[in-house]
Design a protein around this motif. Structure first.
Motif, PDB file in Angstrom:
ATOM      1  N   ILE A 142       0.891  -1.150  -0.063  1.00  0.00           N
ATOM      2  CA  ILE A 142      -0.085   0.149  -0.028  1.00  0.00           C
ATOM      3  C   ILE A 142       0.917   1.294   0.053  1.00  0.00           C
ATOM      4  O   ILE A 142       0.461   2.345  -0.755  1.00  0.00           O
ATOM      5  CB  ILE A 142      -0.986  -0.055   1.165  1.00  0.00           C
ATOM      6  CG1 ILE A 142      -1.842  -1.075   0.948  1.00  0.00           C
ATOM      7  CG2 ILE A 142      -1.580   1.302   1.209  1.00  0.00           C
ATOM      8  CD1 ILE A 142      -2.940  -1.183   2.176  1.00  0.00           C
TER       9      ILE A 142
ATOM     10  N   PHE B 167      -0.073   5.304  -0.912  1.00  0.00           N
ATOM     11  CA  PHE B 167      -1.125   5.667   0.073  1.00  0.00           C
ATOM     12  C   PHE B 167      -0.704   5.276   1.469  1.00  0.00           C
ATOM     13  O   PHE B 167      -1.203   4.513   2.082  1.00  0.00           O
ATOM     14  CB  PHE B 167      -2.352   4.624  -0.311  1.00  0.00           C
ATOM     15  CG  PHE B 167      -2.817   4.688  -1.563  1.00  0.00           C
ATOM     16  CD1 PHE B 167      -3.508   5.941  -2.039  1.00  0.00           C
ATOM     17  CD2 PHE B 167      -2.787   3.809  -2.724  1.00  0.00           C
ATOM     18  CE1 PHE B 167      -4.145   5.884  -3.238  1.00  0.00           C
ATOM     19  CE2 PHE B 167      -3.358   3.915  -3.923  1.00  0.00           C
ATOM     20  CZ  PHE B 167      -4.110   5.088  -4.303  1.00  0.00           C
TER      21      PHE B 167
ATOM     22  N   ASP C 278      -3.417   5.158   4.737  1.00  0.00           N
ATOM     23  CA  ASP C 278      -3.910   4.150   4.668  1.00  0.00           C
ATOM     24  C   ASP C 278      -3.454   3.263   6.014  1.00  0.00           C
ATOM     25  O   ASP C 278      -4.068   3.135   6.980  1.00  0.00           O
ATOM     26  CB  ASP C 278      -4.095   2.993   3.759  1.00  0.00           C
ATOM     27  CG  ASP C 278      -4.942   3.652   2.644  1.00  0.00           C
ATOM     28  OD1 ASP C 278      -5.513   4.891   3.050  1.00  0.00           O
ATOM     29  OD2 ASP C 278      -5.315   3.127   1.446  1.00  0.00           O
TER      30      ASP C 278
ATOM     31  N   ARG D 158      -7.341  -0.732  -2.912  1.00  0.00           N
ATOM     32  CA  ARG D 158      -6.303   0.206  -3.588  1.00  0.00           C
ATOM     33  C   ARG D 158      -5.860  -0.340  -4.843  1.00  0.00           C
ATOM     34  O   ARG D 158      -5.144   0.586  -5.730  1.00  0.00           O
ATOM     35  CB  ARG D 158      -5.276   0.446  -2.385  1.00  0.00           C
ATOM     36  CG  ARG D 158      -5.632   1.521  -1.412  1.00  0.00           C
ATOM     37  CD  ARG D 158      -6.303   2.799  -1.783  1.00  0.00           C
ATOM     38  NE  ARG D 158      -6.441   3.565  -0.877  1.00  0.00           N
ATOM     39  CZ  ARG D 158      -6.977   4.938  -0.942  1.00  0.00           C
ATOM     40  NH1 ARG D 158      -7.567   5.250  -2.026  1.00  0.00           N
ATOM     41  NH2 ARG D 158      -7.392   5.723  -0.009  1.00  0.00           N
TER      42      ARG D 158
END
Length: 456
Positions: free
Chosen positions: A152, A157, A160, A216
């Motif tokens: 991720i 991201f 997150d 994602r």
């Protein structure tokens, strides 16, 4: 196709501040355990400290897959090859799940034997064994969290994983409070309760971060095709991960030997080390966050063949990390006694711990060199030299100096901290030389076919 599209949208600050918060919360989770247990028993603090030394070694073993994942996903994503990035994610998660289960069972079955190898004082053995069995059995959860988090973050991201860590911390603190203080007539479980709380918060964290991963990764994660995916992904994971894990394994195992030296000095010295290092983690937290953000950017720049940008990015990050870590160490040195008093009222521990905090003013800038530049080299695919240098310095310099100064010349923890300083600075200077040599430029794991549109 413009493969630089991803890197243009990302800045070091945008990547780093969520990583910083996430790391801060990880450290707060460990400090919450320590602080709450310090109200219960100093011996419990020492017991958990030694158990965590063993668990940190296990986490390094999980990290070899997570590290390779971060580099490969970032490089493929930077080259606009999201299909390969998703395939790497699937291979990585499956590999670390199997590996994590194996290691978890090993720790559970042989927990007491591992603690006896540390020459743990008899009065600490039962509590340490209880903690190690519970957290060790469920440590595969951390293996999966680390791997999914690496995927991720490499997609950019970073918020997150930060949100997941916030939730895990809240659950952990609530669990600690319940099991240590026993409100409303609930049973007081002490160290065992802290272990249960840690494992449960990780389970919930894994469920949430798995959901975020599915959201994602737009290309899709095809776990049913795990045995049909290209073997090159696993090979590249091992090429990056095994040497990288070797460097971390060398560091953590050398730290275990040094912890053994400290157990010879007595329980008070061991407790002082735990308190001092808990505070020091807040100092080098900035360098870790900067280094991880830099690794993502450098990896994506390498994938996009933006070599000069990658070179300059790492050096700028290094300067920033050195400045911030030195400044934070100076600030902490002014408040060393009040900070240590949060954990204990033992004046001998506070006095010695204060000296160790002063020594971090010299230590932390050296550590910044290693954190930033080793991550940058790794992101470029240059993974072997940090391992060779790490083994040479940690075992040829750090461990011997720790023994000679700490035990032979009876300088105690001060001698141990001096050994840390010498090790970090020598390795750091070598890493700077390696980055400036630019020998890493041709070590990318993204094939020329994938980025031929940029290099043509």
């Amino acid at each position: 196709m413009d493969t630089s599209i991803h890197t243009k949208k990302l800045t070091l600050f945008a990547l780093t501040w969520p990583i910083f918060i996430e790391l801060l919360l990880h450290m707060l989770m460990g400090n919450a355990d320590t602080l709450m247990l310090s109200m219960y028993s100093d011996n419990s603090v020492a017991a958990v400290g030694v158990s965590n030394q063993i668990l940190s070694l296990i986490i390094v073993m999980f990290g070899f897959v997570a590290t390779g994942t971060a580099v490969l996903v970032a490089q493929h994503f930077g080259a606009n090859n999201e299909k390969s990035a998703a395939e790497v994610a699937v291979v990585s998660i499956f590999t670390n799940f199997v590996f994590g289960l194996i290691l978890s069972l090993i720790v559970f079955v042989w927990s007491k034997d591992l603690l006896l190898l540390m020459d743990l004082p008899t009065e600490l053995l039962d509590e340490a064994d209880s903690y190690l069995k519970i957290v060790g059995l469920f440590s595969f959860l951390q293996a999966l969290i680390m791997t999914i988090g690496a995927v991720i973050r490499s997609y950019g991201f970073t918020r997150d994983t930060m949100y997941v860590t916030i939730g895990m911390n809240i659950l952990n603190v609530i669990g600690n409070y319940i099991f240590i203080f026993g409100p409303f007539g609930l049973p007081v479980l002490g160290v065992e309760g802290v272990a249960i709380s840690t494992s449960f918060s990780r389970l919930i964290g894994l469920l949430v971060i798995s959901y975020l991963l599915i959201r994602r990764v737009k290309h899709g994660l095809h776990f049913k095709k795990i045995f049909r995916l290209p073997r090159i992904h696993l090979q590249n994971l091992l090429k990056i991960g095994i040497p990288s894990a070797g460097e971390q394994l060398s560091y953590n195992s050398s730290q275990m030997i040094i912890t053994y030296f400290i157990t010879i000095m007595g329980t008070q010295a061991l407790t002082t080390k735990v308190y001092a290092q808990n505070l020091m983690m807040f100092i080098f937290l900035f360098s870790i966050a900067i280094s991880q953000g830099t690794q993502i950017l450098v990896g994506q720049m390498i994938g996009a063949r933006q070599i000069n940008h990658a070179y300059k990015r790492a050096l700028k990050s290094l300067k920033l990390a050195i400045f911030i870590s030195a400044a934070m160490a100076i600030v902490f040195s002014f408040f060393k006694e009040p900070l240590l008093s949060i954990f204990t009222d033992n004046q001998a521990i506070i006095k010695t711990g204060g000296v160790l905090i002063l020594l971090t003013i010299i230590l932390e800038p050296g550590r910044a060199f290693n954190l930033v530049l080793i991550n940058a080299l790794r992101a470029a695919g240059d993974v072997k030299l940090p391992v060779y240098m790490g083994i040479l310095s940690m075992w040829g310099i750090c461990v011997p100096i720790a023994y000679v100064l700490g035990i032979h010349f009876e300088l105690g923890l001060v001698g141990v901290w001096i050994s840390f300083i010498v090790d970090e600075w020598i390795r750091g200077i070598v890493m700077l030389w390696r980055w400036r040599s630019r020998a890493w430029e041709k070590k990318s794991f993204v094939s020329p076919v994938e980025n031929a549109d940029i290099t043509a």
